[in-house]
Design a protein around this motif. Sequence first.
Motif, PDB file in Angstrom:
ATOM      1  N   ALA A 117       0.672  -1.266   0.052  1.00 13.34           N
ATOM      2  CA  ALA A 117       0.008  -0.080   0.018  1.00 13.34           C
ATOM      3  C   ALA A 117       0.776   1.122   0.025  1.00 13.34           C
ATOM      4  O   ALA A 117       1.870   1.339   0.827  1.00 13.34           O
TER       5      ALA A 117
ATOM      6  N   SER B 220      -2.971   5.869   1.057  1.00 10.77           N
ATOM      7  CA  SER B 220      -4.487   5.768   2.044  1.00 10.77           C
ATOM      8  C   SER B 220      -5.126   7.025   2.275  1.00 10.77           C
ATOM      9  O   SER B 220      -4.343   8.361   2.462  1.00 10.77           O
TER      10      SER B 220
ATOM     11  N   THR C 251      -7.377   2.507  -0.005  1.00 11.86           N
ATOM     12  CA  THR C 251      -6.019   2.293  -0.509  1.00 11.86           C
ATOM     13  C   THR C 251      -6.078   2.516  -2.071  1.00 11.86           C
ATOM     14  O   THR C 251      -6.238   1.702  -2.864  1.00 11.86           O
TER      15      THR C 251
ATOM     16  N   GLU D 252      -1.916   0.824  -4.828  1.00  9.06           N
ATOM     17  CA  GLU D 252      -1.232  -0.438  -4.105  1.00  9.06           C
ATOM     18  C   GLU D 252      -0.631  -1.233  -5.155  1.00  9.06           C
ATOM     19  O   GLU D 252      -1.111  -1.460  -6.211  1.00  9.06           O
TER      20      GLU D 252
ATOM     21  N   GLY E 116      -6.624  -0.688  -4.245  1.00  7.42           N
ATOM     22  CA  GLY E 116      -6.261  -1.705  -3.299  1.00  7.42           C
ATOM     23  C   GLY E 116      -7.205  -1.901  -2.256  1.00  7.42           C
ATOM     24  O   GLY E 116      -7.417  -2.737  -1.412  1.00  7.42           O
TER      25      GLY E 116
END
Length: 572
Positions: free
Chosen positions: A48, A51, A60, A63, A112
């Motif tokens: 990651a 965020s 996320t 990633e 992500g």
Amino acid sequence: MTEWLAPAFILFLGALLVGPARGHLRSAVVLVAPLLTLWAIWQVPDGAVASLPFLDYQLTPLEGSPLRRLFATIFALMAFTGGLFAFRQARWQELAAAHAYAAGAIGCSFAGDLVTLFIYWEIMALFSTLVVLCGGTPGARRAGFRYGVMHLVGGVILMVGIVGVIVQSGSLAVQPLRAVDPATWMVLIGLLVNAAAPPVSAWLADAYPEASPTGSVFLSAFTTKTAVMALILLFPGEPVLIGVGLYMVMYGIIYALLENNVRRILAYSIVNQVGFMVCAIGIGTEMALNGAAAHAFAHIIYKALLLMSAGTVVYRTGKHLCTEVGGLFRTMPLTAACGIIGALAISGFPLTSGFTTKTMISEAAANEHLGLVYMLLAAASAGVFLHAGIKFPWFVFFQKDSGLRPKDAPWNMGLAMVIFAALCILIGVYPQPLYDLLPYPVDYVAYKGAKVVYYLQLLLFSGLAFFLLLPLMKRTLTISLDFDWFWRVALVQAGGAALAVLTALKRVLDALLQGLHAVLHPPTRSLLAPRPDDEDVAESARDGLLARDWAIGAAALWVAVLFIGYVVVSIF
């Protein structure tokens, strides 16, 4: 700094600049933005990277992983080569939409969490619809509307499933799931809509051939392969995908063999090839997932090459049907040569990219003792050679001379085809660089004597069958009915029938109401309306039983009676 250089944002910026830019500056934006995006892709480390808070969760949006980087790389490479193929012929609206479409695919690659994945997913749906609409014909507008509706429905299904998964698990993470409850099944179905899995695969063969010759090249690369990547991340080893993939494989072959439209042949073969990948995801071993990812990478290259070849023919001749062209190798030798290389690659011919990736899937099936799956995939390889490896180049470039003498591809189209043709051969001859990019360590040798002989026998006897059965392979001016008949014809007819029934019911109700009115009107009029022989309407209206003035005492009496009745009913 990587957070602010999210690869998708660079390509989105390029899409925004395509319109205002003019001349050589626009060309530079179209070609440089994907290259900068490719550079940014390789700056994203594993894990990651960024965020963001969202309600009680953490998004996320960026990633990294080997699988994500592999797909993002081929998407950026496709955006560059597709832009090179299109920048002198396509309208700026199509170029801008295509770059935003590619940016959405790259955004999905690095997403992500499920919310970010869905946002980029819908961005892809929006801009791919615009690419179809940029075909500029009435057929393209109708197909674009159907395409947009289908992906809207698929997006709603996916979103419902994502919400259910988040509620059940409390997590937004993109992680392996199992189709064991309604929420996960909805996610799986939403992904399979974009993968063009039957019975909703007809949107692909309906829309892609209606786009412009350049637009169909972009469309071939992103939507279905993004779905393949998402299936690898979310449903590796899901058993139902083996059956779905095999069905797609056979379905695509049958319809491609029946088809007469040059680009619809290749559109159905997309469904066929994605079926190989979906089947591999269902097998779920490391080798199978490597095979699905590698085959997706190779497929984007050779399928775009085939559609570039077909698109060049359509661009130069204005013809779309196999029955309208033939003998074009005389004046279009470069286009013919590149089309043949793409046809051999999609067929899995040795020394081409298809052989070094597709055979990995078959080997994975054999290692898991899935004998029936292995045999069906082998038979499908022969079928692919029939419809794409031989049928497409034969009817377009080598069948009976049509008398057409178009020029060969413009220099930018020719250069784009040469780049992808070279990659088809390079990956086929030396696949190790591609194997090094795969998500799992590769312990696989593509070129073994027995395997090469087996596939050569399979493909060459398939070719012999084509020419022996050539009279049966000749196409006619027919239309192949697909599953979309149910919503394009049957559903419309059912709606018309339902409307006719409701109209008839309305007439019956109107007649009943008129009859009831005729029965009830005289006594009602005697209670409420003035007597017909009265001249002063305002005065005589009081003479109706319910319209006349009542004394206060009588009114109070009736109120008391009604109140007593209400009390009695309430008690008993």
